[in-house]
Design a protein around this motif. Structure first.
Motif, mmCIF file in Angstrom:
data_model
loop_
_atom_site.group_PDB
_atom_site.id
_atom_site.type_symbol
_atom_site.label_atom_id
_atom_site.label_comp_id
_atom_site.label_asym_id
_atom_site.label_seq_id
_atom_site.Cartn_x
_atom_site.Cartn_y
_atom_site.Cartn_z
ATOM 1 N N PHE A 1 0.834 -1.217 0.000
ATOM 2 C CA PHE A 1 0.000 0.000 0.000
ATOM 3 C C PHE A 1 0.867 1.266 0.000
ATOM 4 N N MET A 2 1.954 1.201 0.769
ATOM 5 C CA MET A 2 2.867 2.358 0.796
ATOM 6 C C MET A 2 3.341 2.680 -0.622
ATOM 7 N N GLY A 3 3.729 1.629 -1.332
ATOM 8 C CA GLY A 3 4.238 1.812 -2.691
ATOM 9 C C GLY A 3 3.152 2.338 -3.615
ATOM 10 N N ASP A 4 1.948 1.816 -3.449
ATOM 11 C CA ASP A 4 0.833 2.233 -4.293
ATOM 12 C C ASP A 4 0.500 3.703 -4.070
ATOM 13 N N VAL A 5 0.498 4.127 -2.794
ATOM 14 C CA VAL A 5 0.209 5.540 -2.494
ATOM 15 C C VAL A 5 1.315 6.426 -3.049
ATOM 16 N N ARG A 6 2.556 5.928 -2.949
ATOM 17 C CA ARG A 6 3.644 6.732 -3.478
ATOM 18 C C ARG A 6 3.435 6.968 -4.971
ATOM 19 N N LYS A 7 3.002 5.906 -5.682
ATOM 20 C CA LYS A 7 2.748 6.058 -7.121
ATOM 21 C C LYS A 7 1.614 7.037 -7.376
ATOM 22 N N ARG A 8 0.505 6.854 -6.638
ATOM 23 C CA ARG A 8 -0.652 7.739 -6.841
ATOM 24 C C ARG A 8 -0.278 9.207 -6.587
ATOM 25 N N SER A 9 0.570 9.430 -5.567
ATOM 26 C CA SER A 9 0.902 10.821 -5.205
ATOM 27 C C SER A 9 2.104 11.320 -5.999
ATOM 28 N N LYS A 10 2.621 10.494 -6.865
ATOM 29 C CA LYS A 10 3.846 10.792 -7.633
ATOM 30 C C LYS A 10 4.978 11.232 -6.694
ATOM 31 N N GLY A 11 5.053 10.550 -5.554
ATOM 32 C CA GLY A 11 6.159 10.809 -4.631
ATOM 33 C C GLY A 11 5.976 12.011 -3.722
ATOM 34 N N LYS A 12 4.832 12.688 -3.838
ATOM 35 C CA LYS A 12 4.655 13.923 -3.064
ATOM 36 C C LYS A 12 4.266 13.674 -1.611
ATOM 37 N N ALA A 13 3.570 12.567 -1.365
ATOM 38 C CA ALA A 13 3.066 12.337 -0.011
ATOM 39 C C ALA A 13 4.195 11.973 0.939
ATOM 40 N N ASP A 14 4.144 12.514 2.129
ATOM 41 C CA ASP A 14 5.148 12.218 3.154
ATOM 42 C C ASP A 14 4.965 10.778 3.632
ATOM 43 N N PRO A 15 5.984 9.916 3.464
ATOM 44 C CA PRO A 15 5.816 8.506 3.828
ATOM 45 C C PRO A 15 5.368 8.314 5.264
ATOM 46 N N ALA A 16 5.873 9.142 6.168
ATOM 47 C CA ALA A 16 5.485 8.969 7.574
ATOM 48 C C ALA A 16 3.995 9.220 7.738
ATOM 49 N N GLN A 17 3.509 10.237 7.056
ATOM 50 C CA GLN A 17 2.088 10.578 7.142
ATOM 51 C C GLN A 17 1.241 9.469 6.507
ATOM 52 N N VAL A 18 1.716 8.958 5.377
ATOM 53 C CA VAL A 18 0.986 7.888 4.678
ATOM 54 C C VAL A 18 0.890 6.660 5.557
ATOM 55 N N GLN A 19 2.006 6.318 6.178
ATOM 56 C CA GLN A 19 2.014 5.114 7.010
ATOM 57 C C GLN A 19 1.036 5.249 8.173
ATOM 58 N N LYS A 20 1.027 6.441 8.763
ATOM 59 C CA LYS A 20 0.134 6.679 9.889
ATOM 60 C C LYS A 20 -1.329 6.500 9.459
ATOM 61 N N LEU A 21 -1.652 7.140 8.339
ATOM 62 C CA LEU A 21 -3.029 7.068 7.851
ATOM 63 C C LEU A 21 -3.425 5.656 7.454
ATOM 64 N N LEU A 22 -2.494 4.976 6.775
ATOM 65 C CA LEU A 22 -2.774 3.605 6.329
ATOM 66 C C LEU A 22 -3.089 2.695 7.508
ATOM 67 N N THR A 23 -2.200 2.702 8.507
ATOM 68 C CA THR A 23 -2.418 1.791 9.649
ATOM 69 C C THR A 23 -3.701 2.182 10.380
ATOM 70 N N GLN A 24 -3.930 3.480 10.442
ATOM 71 C CA GLN A 24 -5.153 3.959 11.098
ATOM 72 C C GLN A 24 -6.384 3.422 10.369
ATOM 73 N N LEU A 25 -6.440 3.632 9.067
ATOM 74 C CA LEU A 25 -7.615 3.222 8.300
ATOM 75 C C LEU A 25 -7.768 1.703 8.287
ATOM 76 N N LEU A 26 -6.661 0.991 8.200
ATOM 77 C CA LEU A 26 -6.743 -0.469 8.170
ATOM 78 C C LEU A 26 -7.200 -1.027 9.519
ATOM 79 N N ASN A 27 -6.726 -0.448 10.587
ATOM 80 C CA ASN A 27 -7.062 -0.981 11.919
ATOM 81 C C ASN A 27 -8.439 -0.503 12.405
ATOM 82 N N ASP A 28 -8.816 0.730 11.972
ATOM 83 C CA ASP A 28 -10.090 1.270 12.446
ATOM 84 C C ASP A 28 -11.288 0.663 11.755
ATOM 85 N N HIS A 29 -11.088 0.094 10.580
ATOM 86 C CA HIS A 29 -12.241 -0.393 9.832
ATOM 87 C C HIS A 29 -12.098 -1.867 9.551
ATOM 88 N N PRO A 30 -12.262 -2.696 10.524
ATOM 89 C CA PRO A 30 -12.035 -4.121 10.320
ATOM 90 C C PRO A 30 -13.091 -4.749 9.383
#
Ligand code: ADP
Ligand code: MG
Length: 484
Positions: A455-484
């Motif tokens: 997912f990290m890699g996919d978001v990086r592609k979608r954002s063309k490298g603009k998204a801050d990886p730390a922020q992406v990781q935080k959001l990803l784990t949040q969304l994955l864990n909050d919505h089982p």
């Protein structure tokens, strides 16, 4: 089994460094590396009858500069000597060198040793001409002679037998290479043979004050080979002594492929060379004014600069050592630094992304166009989180290299690299990514945590490298864990 710990290794080095002059030591032939064989060998180099050498004073000046940097005593009157021996790539039958009156005597070089350092004393630094090259690989039973290198100016730096281990020998060669490059005396290119070294190695029982009989391993052309040669020779000498044998003073070669040494010849004495003062060259005198002029033109020494950086900017010894590996880098750091409290982040930038970008683009430190004011702006943008470090280093930095004005902030705005307004945007990329791979998201939730990288890699592609990886990781784990 021999008891190696009962022995001490003693090493003295003879380092040959090619001086950065455009022409040879005693004539105007070019010293440029890599020309077709024998295209840079005029009548003086070939030793034709009736030719006479004349001194390249730039070479003398570089030798003096090195001596001054090492705290050596500079001879006010120096002369050359003929060292007679036959060699196919030495057309004159003798080498013009220095014997009893070298240009520099004494001095020392400080090397890192364990957690501290040691000063290795120098015996002398003298000037001499190089020989040509014998090419043994041009065909079976054939050896070619290339005289382009014959007559190239060298300094030979001879240490006292002060080095006590293979690691110290390695450190000495690294340190002298740094100093030579720093001072503009030699390019230090060991692959091209601009810097090479002979190691004199002996062993003795711990506590013994007399030196043991030495062997000399010739022509080591990398720090690694030198370390290896010292290791295996001292082990071999200990074996001989432990077996009740005696060491024979001899000259040995080093085979880099097998990492072994082999005997070349039994050591010759100085007498065998029939040294005598070179009759074709007068003695050379150095005035106080000349020495003063050379001193004034010298850059600050690397160890002095390192000490200054460490105290002025409270940087770690490690950072300082890295910054002062190369004069252009150290000077870039000094030139770019906006305020002393930004020393650490600036060092990180230079040693990390800037260095790799310059490497990729094949550029030198001098090509870095960013001013201290712009560095301050850039470091500030990152510190305040207005731009992610990855966007700043991967996107903004290359843009700044191309177009240093009007500055990082304006450039980041123009290229939509600031992340303040981007939070919603990042959330959208993350959500889109999760929605595009529902089965993978489900697998992650069942415990396949390794899928996060996908997912990290996919978001990086979608954002063309603009998204801050730390922020992406935080959001990803949040969304994955909050919505089982
Ligand atoms: P040469 O090799 O021309 O005969 P020297 O005798 O002056 O010259 O020594 C050259 C180098 O060998 C110097 O670096 C010196 O420190 C080193 N050296 C001399 N004796 C020993 C020894 N017993 N063990 C290790 N190194 C030595
Ligand atoms: Mg020698």
């Amino acid at each position: 089994m021999s008891d190696r710990a009962a022995y001490e290794t003693v090493v003295g080095l003879e380092v040959h460094a090619q001086l950065l002059t455009a022409s040879k030591l005693f004539c105007s032939d070019s010293t440029a590396y890599g020309a077709p064989p024998n295209t840079q060998a005029g009548p003086v180099t070939l030793g034709h009858p009736g030719t006479l050498p004349y001194l390249n004073t730039r070479a003398l000046e570089l030798a003096v500069r090195l001596g001054l940097a090492c705290g050596s005593t500079i001879a006010r009157r120096t002369y050359f000597a003929r060292k007679n021996y036959f060699y196919p790539d030495l057309p004159k039958g003798y080498q013009i060198s220095q014997h009893e009156h070298p240009i520099c005597r004494g001095g020392q070089l400080r090397i890192p040793a364990g957690p501290s350092h040691r000063d290795i004393r120098l015996q002398r630094i003298h000037l001499e001409e190089d020989a040509g090259k014998s090419l043994h690989d041009i065909g079976p039973q054939l050896t070619g002679i290339d005289l382009n290198r014959a007559g190239t100016p060298l300094v030979e730096i001879v240490t006292e037998p002060d080095i006590r281990s293979a690691d110290e020998a390695y450190a000495f060669l690294s340190e002298i290479r740094r100093l030579l490059r720093w001072m503009g005396v030699c390019d230090g290119n060991m692959e091209e043979g601009s810097l090479r070294c002979d190691a004199n190695i002996s062993v003795r029982k711990q506590g013994e004050t007399l030196l043991g009989t030495r062997v000399e391993v010739k022509n080591l052309n990398s720090q690694r080979h030198l370390r290896k040669a010292v290791e295996i020779e001292s082990a071999r000498l200990i074996e001989i002594l432990e077996g009740g044998g005696t060491v024979r003073q001899e000259t040995r070669g080093f085979d880099a492929d097998t990492e072994r040494t082999f005997p070349i010849r039994v050591k010759e004495d100085a007498d065998d060379y029939r040294y005598f003062p070179e009759p074709d060259l007068p003695p050379f005198l150095l005035s106080e004014e000349e020495i003063q002029r050379i001193t004034t033109a010298m850059p600050e020494r690397p160890d002095e600069m390192a000490a200054r950086f460490q105290t002025a900017y409270s940087l770690s010894a490690y950072d300082v050592a890295q910054l002062c590996e190369d004069r252009a880098l150290a000077e870039t750091f000094q030139r770019a630094l906006p305020t002393s409290d930004q020393a650490k982040p600036l060092a990180n930038w230079l040693l990390g992304p800037v260095r790799s970008l310059l490497n990729d683009q094949g550029k030198e430190w001098q090509a870095l166009p960013i001013t201290p004011a712009h560095w301050a702006e850039l470091l500030d943008l990152v510190q305040c989180g207005q731009i992610s470090f990855s966007a700043a280093s991967q996107k903004l930095l290359p843009l700044l290299m191309e177009q240093p004005r009007p500055g990082p902030k304006a450039l980041a705005i123009a290229h939509n690299l600031l992340q303040d307004a981007g939070h919603d945007e990042v959330r959208k990329w993350v959500q889109d990514s999760l929605a595009s791979m529902p089965d993978k998201a489900a697998a992650y939730r069942k415990g396949k945590k390794g899928l996060l990288g996908l997912f990290m890699g996919d978001v990086r592609k979608r954002s063309k490298g603009k998204a801050d990886p730390a922020q992406v990781q935080k959001l990803l784990t949040q969304l994955l864990n909050d919505h089982p």
